[in-house]
Design a protein around this motif. Structure first.
Motif, short mmCIF file in Angstrom:
data_model
loop_
_atom_site.label_atom_id
_atom_site.label_comp_id
_atom_site.label_asym_id
_atom_site.label_seq_id
_atom_site.Cartn_x
_atom_site.Cartn_y
_atom_site.Cartn_z
N GLU A 35 0.88 -1.23 0.20
CA GLU A 35 0.11 0.32 0.04
C GLU A 35 0.83 1.24 -0.08
OE1 GLU A 35 -2.98 2.05 3.16
OE2 GLU A 35 -3.04 0.04 3.00
N VAL A 36 2.22 1.13 0.85
CA VAL A 36 2.78 2.36 0.88
C VAL A 36 3.45 2.62 -0.50
CG1 VAL A 36 4.78 3.48 2.00
CG2 VAL A 36 3.29 1.88 3.39
N ARG A 37 3.94 1.44 -1.23
CA ARG A 37 4.51 1.63 -2.36
C ARG A 37 3.60 2.13 -3.51
NH1 ARG A 37 8.73 -2.89 -4.00
NH2 ARG A 37 9.60 -1.33 -5.50
N ARG A 38 2.29 1.92 -3.38
CA ARG A 38 1.39 2.28 -4.33
C ARG A 38 0.98 3.70 -4.19
NH1 ARG A 38 -1.26 -2.57 -3.29
NH2 ARG A 38 -2.75 -1.60 -1.97
N SER A 39 1.23 4.21 -2.96
CA SER A 39 0.78 5.43 -2.66
C SER A 39 1.67 6.56 -3.69
CB SER A 39 1.01 6.01 -1.24
OG SER A 39 0.95 7.22 -1.00
N GLU A 40 0.89 7.46 -4.12
CA GLU A 40 1.39 8.59 -4.72
C GLU A 40 2.48 9.55 -4.25
OE1 GLU A 40 -0.97 10.84 -7.13
OE2 GLU A 40 -2.13 8.95 -7.82
N ASN A 41 2.22 9.68 -2.55
CA ASN A 41 2.78 10.28 -1.58
C ASN A 41 3.17 9.43 -0.23
OD1 ASN A 41 3.80 12.37 0.24
ND2 ASN A 41 1.95 13.55 0.02
N ALA A 42 4.03 8.62 -0.54
CA ALA A 42 4.59 8.00 0.70
C ALA A 42 4.67 8.61 1.90
CB ALA A 42 5.76 6.89 0.24
N ALA A 43 5.65 9.94 1.60
CA ALA A 43 5.72 10.54 3.07
C ALA A 43 4.51 10.99 3.67
CB ALA A 43 6.92 11.67 2.50
N GLY A 44 3.52 11.35 2.93
CA GLY A 44 2.22 11.77 3.44
C GLY A 44 1.46 10.62 4.02
N TRP A 45 1.63 9.35 3.50
CA TRP A 45 0.85 8.41 4.20
C TRP A 45 1.74 8.01 5.32
CZ3 TRP A 45 2.06 3.49 6.18
CH2 TRP A 45 1.27 2.69 6.29
N LEU A 46 3.06 8.11 5.48
CA LEU A 46 3.73 8.00 6.76
C LEU A 46 3.15 9.03 7.71
CD1 LEU A 46 7.29 7.26 5.96
CD2 LEU A 46 6.03 5.64 6.87
N VAL A 47 3.02 10.23 7.37
CA VAL A 47 2.63 11.42 8.39
C VAL A 47 1.23 11.03 8.64
CG1 VAL A 47 2.02 13.72 8.49
CG2 VAL A 47 4.20 13.18 7.26
N GLN A 48 0.41 10.52 7.92
CA GLN A 48 -1.01 10.33 8.21
C GLN A 48 -1.10 9.11 9.19
OE1 GLN A 48 -3.81 12.29 7.42
NE2 GLN A 48 -4.58 11.14 9.13
N THR A 49 -0.33 8.04 8.93
CA THR A 49 -0.33 6.84 9.74
C THR A 49 0.28 7.40 11.18
OG1 THR A 49 0.12 5.48 8.04
CG2 THR A 49 0.73 4.78 10.07
N LEU A 50 1.38 8.08 11.17
CA LEU A 50 1.69 8.64 12.45
C LEU A 50 0.76 9.55 13.22
CD1 LEU A 50 4.04 9.22 14.67
CD2 LEU A 50 4.88 11.29 13.23
N LYS A 51 0.10 10.30 12.63
CA LYS A 51 -1.12 11.09 13.43
C LYS A 51 -2.11 9.94 13.79
CE LYS A 51 -0.94 15.27 10.49
NZ LYS A 51 -1.85 16.10 9.50
#
Length: 161
Positions: free
Chosen positions: A51-67
Motif C-alpha cells: 500500500e505504501v509503495r502504491r501511494s503517490e505520496n509515501a511521505a504523506g502516508w507516513l505522516v497520516q499513519t503517525l497522526k
C-alpha cells in the motif's frame, strides 16, 4: 518482504525519520513516547508495504499513519487515565497520592496484581514509555507491550470504562 521493498522502506526511514520524530515529540512532549510512535508507524508501514509503495505520496502516508498512531496512543491513555481516576479514592484524585499495597489490593484485588497495577500506573499516570517501563521491570519492550495489552483487557472486562 522482498529486497526491493526492504530497500524502499529503508530509504523512507532515512529520509523521513527525523521529521516524523520531531512532529511526534512536539505532540507528546516526550522523546521516548515520540520514538515509540514513529517506530509503530514504520511497523505499520512494514505490514502494509504494498500500500505504501502504491501511494503517490509515501511521505504523506507516513505522516497520516503517525497522526493515527498518536491519536490512538492518546485515546488509550485518556480512557485508562479516566478509569483509574474514577476508581481511585477521592483523596488520591485531589492529591495525586500513591496507594500502598493494601489499598491497591482493596481497589483492584481480583482484577490486577500489584505488579500489573504498577506497570499500568507507570504507563498511564506517569506517562513513561514502553522502553522506560521495560527497563524498570527487567523485561523486553515487546513483553511490556503485551502485558499492557492484557492489563487493558482485564480493565475493560472487569471495570466500566
Amino acid at each position: 518482504m522482498t529486497d526491493a521493498e526492504l530497500q524502499f522502506l529503508e530509504q523512507l526511514y532515512r529520509q523521513h525519520y527525523q521529521r516524523l520524530f520531531l512532529y511526534a515529540k512536539a505532540i507528546v512532549k516526550n522523546e521516548h513516547l515520540a520514538e515509540e510512535a514513529v517506530q509503530d508507524t514504520f511497523h505499520i508501514a512494514c505490514s502494509k508495504i504494498a500500500e505504501v509503495r502504491r501511494s503517490e505520496n509515501a511521505a504523506g502516508w507516513l505522516v497520516q499513519t503517525l497522526k493515527n498512531v498518536l491519536r490512538n496512543m492518546e485515546r488509550t491513555h485518556s480512557s485508562l487515565y479516566a478509569a483509574l481516576q474514577k476508581h481511585l479514592p477521592y483523596e488520591d484524585q485531589l492529591l495525586g497520592g500513591r496507594r500502598d499495597e493494601e489499598d491497591i489490593e482493596l481497589l483492584y484485588g481480583g482484577i490486577l496484581t500489584e505488579e500489573e497495577f504498577r506497570l499500568l500506573r507507570c504507563i498511564v499516570l506517569d506517562r513513561d514509555s514502553f522502553l522506560e517501563v521495560s527497563k524498570q521491570f527487567g523485561i523486553s519492550v515487546e513483553a511490556c507491550r503485551k502485558r499492557f495489552q492484557r492489563i487493558k483487557e482485564k480493565m475493560r472486562k472487569n471495570l466500566v470504562l
